[in-house]
Enzyme design. Structure first.
Site, PDB file in Angstrom:
ATOM      1  N   VAL A  89      -1.943  -0.311  -1.512  1.00 36.38           N
ATOM      2  CA  VAL A  89      -2.155  -1.530  -2.287  1.00 36.38           C
ATOM      3  C   VAL A  89      -1.984  -2.708  -1.338  1.00 36.38           C
ATOM      4  O   VAL A  89      -1.025  -2.750  -0.567  1.00 36.38           O
ATOM      5  CB  VAL A  89      -1.157  -1.635  -3.455  1.00 36.38           C
ATOM      6  CG1 VAL A  89      -1.413  -2.905  -4.263  1.00 36.38           C
ATOM      7  CG2 VAL A  89      -1.230  -0.401  -4.344  1.00 36.38           C
ATOM      8  N   CYS A  90      -2.915  -3.639  -1.390  1.00 37.29           N
ATOM      9  CA  CYS A  90      -2.829  -4.872  -0.610  1.00 37.29           C
ATOM     10  C   CYS A  90      -2.651  -4.547   0.880  1.00 37.29           C
ATOM     11  O   CYS A  90      -3.355  -3.718   1.427  1.00 37.29           O
ATOM     12  CB  CYS A  90      -1.704  -5.742  -1.168  1.00 37.29           C
ATOM     13  SG  CYS A  90      -1.749  -7.462  -0.647  1.00 37.29           S
ATOM     14  N   THR A  91      -1.674  -5.163   1.540  1.00 38.30           N
ATOM     15  CA  THR A  91      -1.509  -4.967   2.980  1.00 38.30           C
ATOM     16  C   THR A  91      -0.836  -3.645   3.326  1.00 38.30           C
ATOM     17  O   THR A  91      -0.560  -3.384   4.500  1.00 38.30           O
ATOM     18  CB  THR A  91      -0.695  -6.126   3.593  1.00 38.30           C
ATOM     19  OG1 THR A  91       0.540  -6.271   2.893  1.00 38.30           O
ATOM     20  CG2 THR A  91      -1.483  -7.429   3.522  1.00 38.30           C
ATOM     21  N   GLY A  92      -0.598  -2.798   2.329  1.00 34.47           N
ATOM     22  CA  GLY A  92      -0.187  -1.431   2.636  1.00 34.47           C
ATOM     23  C   GLY A  92      -1.217  -0.736   3.507  1.00 34.47           C
ATOM     24  O   GLY A  92      -0.904   0.232   4.209  1.00 34.47           O
ATOM     25  N   THR A 109      -8.404  -4.484   1.899  1.00 34.16           N
ATOM     26  CA  THR A 109      -7.061  -5.005   1.722  1.00 34.16           C
ATOM     27  C   THR A 109      -7.214  -6.394   1.112  1.00 34.16           C
ATOM     28  O   THR A 109      -8.309  -6.785   0.709  1.00 34.16           O
ATOM     29  CB  THR A 109      -6.292  -5.041   3.055  1.00 34.16           C
ATOM     30  OG1 THR A 109      -4.919  -5.414   2.816  1.00 34.16           O
ATOM     31  CG2 THR A 109      -6.908  -6.033   4.046  1.00 34.16           C
TER      32      THR A 109
END
Length: 319
Positions: free
Chosen positions: A104-107, A124
């Site tokens: 999720v996102c910057t994961g 991202t």
């Protein structure tokens, strides 16, 4: 029905909504279909972590003792910027063993740092897509969609897009009815299509610096059914059509025609999702003129026509 273990990785500086959004989706699905999911959270040493917003999260235990996951979910947040090397090594060793690897996102930076996105298409948060592409050239970064599936790996855009992706995974696992029940409980759409743009037309384009061009942007947004030809818009800005088109692109990053297309598509999509208006009425209100013109625009953008889009992505009324 086989139980699927969902393991959420925790670390200092994690974005709380990246964790709790998908977690609530899977928890809701487990409530609707008992035995479907076993949800666990874990940090490197099993100690509590502090989110980027200051919230404390207590994991179920250390990663070393976590159960083998079916779905390994790696959230984003400020903590992905300078991650603990041990976390990257754990993801590198355990990520490929999961049936599904999700960020999720910057994961996505943690997955990329572990080499698990090499040769794959991924996304991202839009603000970090250029950085992900620059730092990890082996990753095919797509900045537009809210989530991307590439084999067993799924990556999503910023924060709330993790909810959309989690709902899509629940629908894949348990069917539309369970996913719809979860979406109703959370008061969200069943799910937005993965290829939907990460942000609205107004956010996708930069705000023009000069007042006449800003006024034109606002006019387009408020009057999608008006004459929005370059000539008509240039007259509103009191510029020649050629000067207007050049200045608009220079200050917003896109052409006037592309901006109009995005506004009309977004307006039509919202009417399909939020109203019971007919397709013909929506096509006129959104500036397409005819249902066929709107249908072509939807197929280009979403791969489906307006009627099917409404059926799939407008939530049923809560009873």
């Amino acid at each position: 029905m086989a139980q699927r273990t969902v393991l959420v990785v925790l670390f200092d500086g994690v974005q709380s909504l990246d964790v709790t959004g998908p977690l609530e989706v899977f928890a809701g699905a487990e409530e609707a279909a008992p035995g479907a999911y076993r949800i666990r959270t874990a940090s490197l040493d099993g100690r509590p972590v502090r989110t980027s917003g200051g919230l404390g999260l207590v994991p179920d235990g250390p990663l070393a003792e976590a159960p083998a996951p079916h779905t390994l979910l790696v959230p984003g947040g400020e903590g992905t910027r300078r991650p603990d090397a041990r976390l990257i090594e754990w993801i590198r060793g355990h990520g490929p063993r999961a049936a599904r690897l999700v960020s999720v996102c910057t994961g996505a930076f943690l997955l990329a740092g572990a080499g698990l996105l090499d040769g794959r298409r991924a996304t991202t948060h839009w603000a970090h897509c250029d950085e992900l592409a620059r730092d990890h050239p082996a990753v095919e970064v797509d900045a537009d969609p809210i989530y991307v599936r590439d084999g067993p790996v799924a990556t999503s855009a910023g924060v709330t897009a993790g909810i959309d992706l989690a709902l899509a995974l629940v629908e894949e696992d348990l069917g539309r009815d369970i996913a719809l029940a979860v979406a109703r409980h959370l008061v969200v759409f069943l799910r937005r299509p993965g290829n939907q743009a990460q942000f609205s037309a107004q956010l996708a384009a930069q705000t023009a610096g000069r007042a006449p061009l800003r006024d034109v942007q606002q006019w387009i947004t408020e009057h999608p059914d008006a004459d929005l030809s370059v000539e008509a818009l240039a007259a509103r800005a009191r510029l020649s059509p050629r000067h207007f088109a050049r200045a608009f692109r220079a200050e917003t990053g896109i052409t006037p025609g592309r901006y109009v297309d995005r506004v009309r598509l977004e307006h039509a999509r919202r009417l399909l999702e939020d109203t019971a208006d007919g397709i013909e009425e929506i096509s006129r209100a959104s500036g397409y003129g005819t249902p066929e013109a709107m249908r072509r625009a939807f197929i280009r953008a979403f791969g489906t026509g307006p009627a099917e889009y409404r059926r799939r992505f407008r939530p049923a009324p809560v009873t």
